[in-house]
Design an enzyme around this catalytic site. Structure first.
Site, PDB file in Angstrom:
ATOM      1  CB  ILE A 178      -0.953  -0.012   1.207  1.00 46.75           C
ATOM      2  CG1 ILE A 178      -1.899  -1.210   1.128  1.00 46.75           C
ATOM      3  CG2 ILE A 178      -1.748   1.296   1.286  1.00 46.75           C
ATOM      4  CD1 ILE A 178      -2.696  -1.462   2.384  1.00 46.75           C
ATOM      5  CG  ASP A 197       8.889  -0.398   6.310  1.00 52.77           C
ATOM      6  OD1 ASP A 197       9.491  -1.192   7.055  1.00 52.77           O
ATOM      7  OD2 ASP A 197       7.898  -0.715   5.635  1.00 52.77           O
ATOM      8  CB  ALA A 257      -2.606   1.604   8.568  1.00 54.99           C
ATOM      9  NE  ARG A 258      -5.916  -3.966  11.150  1.00 55.11           N
ATOM     10  CZ  ARG A 258      -6.506  -4.084   9.971  1.00 55.11           C
ATOM     11  NH1 ARG A 258      -6.833  -2.993   9.303  1.00 55.11           N
ATOM     12  NH2 ARG A 258      -6.772  -5.273   9.461  1.00 55.11           N
ATOM     13  CG  ASP A 282     -11.162   3.870   6.669  1.00 64.60           C
ATOM     14  OD1 ASP A 282     -12.372   4.162   6.683  1.00 64.60           O
ATOM     15  OD2 ASP A 282     -10.719   2.798   6.199  1.00 64.60           O
ATOM     16  CD  GLU A 287     -11.921  -0.034  13.459  1.00 66.76           C
ATOM     17  OE1 GLU A 287     -12.517  -0.959  12.845  1.00 66.76           O
ATOM     18  OE2 GLU A 287     -10.903   0.517  13.024  1.00 66.76           O
ATOM     19  CG  HIS A 306     -11.917  -0.481   9.099  1.00 59.93           C
ATOM     20  ND1 HIS A 306     -11.397  -0.966  10.265  1.00 59.93           N
ATOM     21  CD2 HIS A 306     -11.085  -0.928   8.121  1.00 59.93           C
ATOM     22  CE1 HIS A 306     -10.304  -1.666  10.020  1.00 59.93           C
ATOM     23  NE2 HIS A 306     -10.096  -1.658   8.716  1.00 59.93           N
ATOM     24  CG  LEU A 307     -16.134   2.758   4.469  1.00 54.75           C
ATOM     25  CD1 LEU A 307     -16.913   3.935   3.900  1.00 54.75           C
ATOM     26  CD2 LEU A 307     -16.906   1.474   4.295  1.00 54.75           C
TER      27      LEU A 307
END
Length: 356
Positions: A178, A197, A257-258, A282, A287, A306-307
């Protein structure tokens, strides 16, 4: 004849799994059992000892019967389910990470667990970019205000004006499938892209024209920050009160992401003070977020449920990749995307943890 469970939901229907496996294994003699879990009409959550699952252990055990292969999206493959399904030889999960499976229990049972890396990479990347642009240019807020009859011409005042991606430094936390797509699109917009990263390939980064750096340096230099990492013990709350203050005043922060990647506690005050210019989310620490969630009342916040991965292409791709893993198993081959490769012996045979 091999019995297969196609356990889908209202995003990836069971029939999508059935059709994909018939296409991937045209000569196989298969009989199918099907199950439809209630997600996304009912939010996923913890079930037994797994998380992000849908349905119950009892429903799954009934659906499984004597199936040897399970093609699954959200059903809860807990320790109990794995122990009580002695014929099971493969759990093929149509998700980027098999968080609805007790992988340790599957490994003890000698059952390979497969996953679908990159299934929603294009969808999630496009969504992140959409959130980024919406936050930078106040698109949702101005739309809502105009529908209420308010013409916000003052957004042209320099203190309210948005920023462009062209020439702007954007920081990406995470550089997998992603993050890589997001980086390439940002470069096409003319952004200078920073990446944090620890596992990123420097040669790939150089080829993509991005700059690898530390998290602290990225936060200090980025007008926009977008998260694209997985949650691990090392990345949980990697953005927190200590390092969020490093962001330049007015920075835009995007998380598709999370939720666990961030400590959401400092964000309302940062938004009210203007230190954080806008926030686009998102994903959430809880949640769905509760009605009294502090960010509901904070300024310049965009929220979506969360779409990011919700495209028809994602569903088709996930079913096809999952079916390909099962087809390899049916041919006696080792599937490509296995999360617990230790179940295979030197000859590549799995299922040695319990009798056939």
């Amino acid at each position: 004849m091999t019995e297969v469970l196609a356990s889908g939901d209202h995003f990836i229907a069971p029939q999508l799994f059935v059709d994909a496996l018939r296409a991937a294994a045209p000569g196989a003699e298969l009989t199918f059992r099907t199950q439809t879990t209630p997600w996304p009409h009912t939010p996923f959550g913890p079930v037994g000892n797994v998380k992000e699952a849908s349905g119950t252990e009892e429903e799954l055990l009934e659906a499984l019967g004597d199936a040897e292969i399970a093609l699954v999206q959200m059903a809860p493959f807990t320790d109990r389910v794995i122990r009580e399904a002695p014929n099971l030889k493969l759990i093929a999960v149509a998700r980027g990470g098999p968080v609805n499976v007790d992988v340790e229990a599957a490994t003890r049972a000698g059952i390979p667990v497969t996953f679908t890396p990159g299934r929603n990479a294009a969808a999630a990347a496009e969504f992140a970019l959409g959130l980024m642009l919406a936050a930078m240019r106040r698109i949702p807020a101005s739309d809502a205000e105009l529908k209420k009859g308010t013409w916000r011409g003052d957004y042209y005042a320099i203190e309210n004006a948005g920023i462009e991606l062209d020439g702007t430094t954007v920081g990406l936390v995470g550089y997998g499938a992603i993050g890589g797509i997001v980086a390439r699109v940002l470069r096409a917009f003319g952004s200078h892209v920073l990446v944090h990263d620890p596992y990123a390939d420097p040669a790939r980064a150089a080829a993509d024209g991005v700059e690898l750096t530390s998290l602290e340096d990225l936060l200090r230099r980025s007008a926009v920050v977008s998260l694209h990492a997985r949650v691990t013990p090392e990345t949980r709350h990697m953005l927190n009160a200590d390092n969020l203050k490093l962001l330049p005043r007015g920075a835009v922060l995007v998380n598709s992401a999370r939720g666990e990647l961030m400590d959401y506690g400092p964000l309302p005050d940062m938004l009210r003070s203007g230190h954080l210019g806008a926030l686009a989310l998102d994903v959430y620490d809880v949640e769905p977020p509760p009605a009294d969630w502090p960010l509901h009342g904070a300024p310049n916040v965009i929220t979506t449920p969360h779409l990011a991965g919700a495209t028809r292409q994602t569903a088709d791709r996930a079913a096809a990749v999952t079916a390909a893993q099962a087809a390899a198993h049916l041919r006696g081959e080792r599937p490509e995307f296995v999360v617990n490769p230790q179940v295979f012996d030197a000859e590549g045979t799995a299922g040695q943890g319990r009798s056939s």
